[in-house]
Design an enzyme around this catalytic site. Structure first.
Site, PDB file in Angstrom:
ATOM      1  N   LYS A   1      53.166  72.836  52.725  1.00  0.00           N
ATOM      2  CA  LYS A   1      51.765  73.164  52.431  1.00  0.00           C
ATOM      3  C   LYS A   1      50.970  73.495  53.702  1.00  0.00           C
ATOM      4  CE  LYS A   1      51.434  70.393  48.177  1.00  0.00           C
ATOM      5  NZ  LYS A   1      52.755  69.751  48.135  1.00  0.00           N
TER       6      LYS A   1
ATOM      7  N   SER B   1      56.732  68.499  51.275  1.00  0.00           N
ATOM      8  CA  SER B   1      55.349  68.958  51.143  1.00  0.00           C
ATOM      9  C   SER B   1      54.694  69.370  52.456  1.00  0.00           C
ATOM     10  CB  SER B   1      54.488  67.896  50.461  1.00  0.00           C
ATOM     11  OG  SER B   1      54.639  67.969  49.066  1.00  0.00           O
TER      12      SER B   1
ATOM     13  N   SER C   1      48.076  66.382  48.229  1.00  0.00           N
ATOM     14  CA  SER C   1      49.380  67.044  48.160  1.00  0.00           C
ATOM     15  C   SER C   1      49.594  67.652  46.778  1.00  0.00           C
ATOM     16  CB  SER C   1      50.518  66.067  48.499  1.00  0.00           C
ATOM     17  OG  SER C   1      51.694  66.778  48.848  1.00  0.00           O
TER      18      SER C   1
END
Length: 485
Positions: free
Chosen positions: A142, A139, A318
């Site tokens: 991102k 993640s 997230s």
């Protein structure tokens, strides 16, 4: 004697700075125990009382001496939010830092570790380990999505969902713009502050001349597959994602208050049915069209929160669905006449960052959220992204990236981390987490004990994330605690 209110307010803000939190950060107390909050409150009260006494005493200084006691303009009271990195604090010695980090970086718990630590002011590399080796970023992907969005779009950009009347009498047409954050209730949900609500949409319809008997959800600006490359359908029930459709409520969650609620397998259809119930329309009349729907005119629209708030939700929680929507927003801004899919979104992110001057060598993206194990990002690219927002010449819009990151032991995915051996980083580390099977990542910014700001990225692979995460936290905490001179 009366204390200067501004002086007392300044001390209050300084205390927040001492604890490492920006005064604009949301949810900073989340995850803390009541006893902890009481303890900090007592400390704050004691310091404030002392400030009152000091401020009162300062009013006794003879006016002739006032100029000697005035702080220089650069030492004015703290300002809300994040401030640019400064060059006045000493920089860590890379050799000393390497000795401090070696035992942690060599731990079997982190497996194959790559990493990069750079000084935010000068850009000098302070520590690195295979920084150019592409690794699964999870993640932390991102971060690229966020910077691309803040680069390509205005910080106050919103996404509209249009309500229109169909050509067949009694038909309400919902024309999605790509907003997955609309709340199913009368108020914005806890995960997406400032979002539009389905009640607002229903109120617009009720105030119009349309008496709907059926609802059609138009296809909107997305095209292609609904699940990203390598995504498992099982993640829908697990609450990690929903099929990427251009309209859904609460990111497709069945329970809007639960970050990890199971998601709807057909989120646009579910959203249409929830709107139908609000309007007293039979939910069974709702259908999602794969083809454009002809209308006789718009009757109104509702808008998402501003981009910077959506980026905050994306990073703090997230949220994978929101990340995919945001990167499609970037793609649509670059090519407004072309529907967006996974490939268009990832290309838009890479191209936008490359145009900013970032070296995208080694970057491969199959999605914009990090759910795909096919993604690859070198640690050096992540620190370059972070330093774009952390450097002294960063624009206010770029600095929004830092302000939207989770705070160690304070908010989002870091709320329950940075305690015990890594407690020195609590409040001082702002970072994006990343976790997939066999992969753990942590990338963010930290200010050390001497006041020097650094960007860092740590990518661990080959071990259980439950073992790797505490060690990554300790490395970040040492960056805060070391000084290393």
């Amino acid at each position: 004697m009366v204390a200067d209110d501004a002086a007392v307010d300044g001390v209050a803000e300084s205390i927040k700075t001492f604890w490492g939190w920006s005064v604009t950060e949301r949810g900073v107390w989340r995850g803390r125990s009541t006893a902890w909050r009481i303890g900090v409150s007592v400390l704050v009260l004691v310091v404030l009382v002392a400030a009152v006494v000091v401020a009162a005493l300062l009013t006794e200084v003879d006016d002739g001496d006032a100029a000697a006691h005035e702080p220089p303009a650069s030492a004015a009271g703290p300002s809300p939010g994040l401030l640019p990195a400064g060059d006045s604090a000493p920089m860590p010695d890379p050799a000393v830092l390497a000795r401090v980090l070696a035992p942690l970086a060599d731990s079997p718990a982190v497996g194959d570790l790559t990493g990069s630590v750079v000084d935010d002011v000068s850009g000098q590399v302070l520590w690195e380990r295979d920084p150019d080796a592409p690794r699964v970023p999870a993640s932390t992907t991102k971060l690229l999505t966020a910077l691309a969005a803040l680069t390509q779009l205005p910080a106050d950009a919103r996404v509209d969902t249009v309500l229109a009347s169909g050509t067949e009498p009694g038909t309400l047409v919902v024309i999605p713009g790509g907003d997955p954050t609309m709340s199913r209730g009368a108020e914005s949900g806890p995960l997406f502050p400032g979002s539009a609500t389905v009640t607002q949409a229903a109120d617009i319809v009720r105030a119009s001349d349309l008496a709907p008997a059926r609802i059609i959800v138009a296809p909107g600006p997305y095209t292609g597959r609904a699940l990203g490359p390598g995504w498992s359908p099982g993640e829908i029930a697990a609450g990690n994602l929903a099929p990427i459709e251009p309209w859904m409520l609460d990111g497709g969650r069945m329970d809007p208050a639960d970050d990890y609620s199971p998601r709807y397998a057909q989120p646009a259809l579910a959203a249409g049915r929830i709107l139908a119930r609000q309007l007293g329309v039979d939910p069974e009349t709702v259908r999602v069209s794969a083809e454009p729907v002809e209308t006789t005119g718009e009757i109104g629209r509702v808008s998402s929160a501003e981009l910077v708030e959506r980026v905050r939700s994306m990073l703090v929680h997230s949220d994978n669905v929101l990340a995919e929507a945001v990167c499609r927003e970037v793609a649509l801004a670059r090519n407004p006449d072309k529907p967006a899919d996974f490939a268009a979104g990832t290309s838009a992110v890479i191209d936008t960052l490359a145009e900013r001057g970032l070296d995208m060598t080694g970057v491969k993206l199959d999605d914009c959220s990090g759910m795909s194990s096919g993604n690859r990002i070198p640690a050096a690219v992540l620190t370059d992204v972070l330093r774009t927002a952390s450097s002294p010449d960063a624009t206010r819009e770029m600095r929004d990236l830092l302000d939207t990151l989770p705070v160690a032991a304070g908010s989002g995915t870091l709320a329950d981390r940075f305690s015990g051996p890594s407690g020195a980083g609590a409040g001082w580390v702002r970072a994006k987490t990343g976790t997939l099977s066999g992969t753990s990542a942590l990338a963010g910014t930290v200010t050390d004990v001497d006041g020097r700001s650094m960007s860092f990225a740590l990518l661990s692979s080959g071990t259980d994330p439950a073992d790797a995460r505490p060690m990554l936290d300790r490395i970040a905490a040492e960056l805060r605690n070391c000084g290393c001179r």
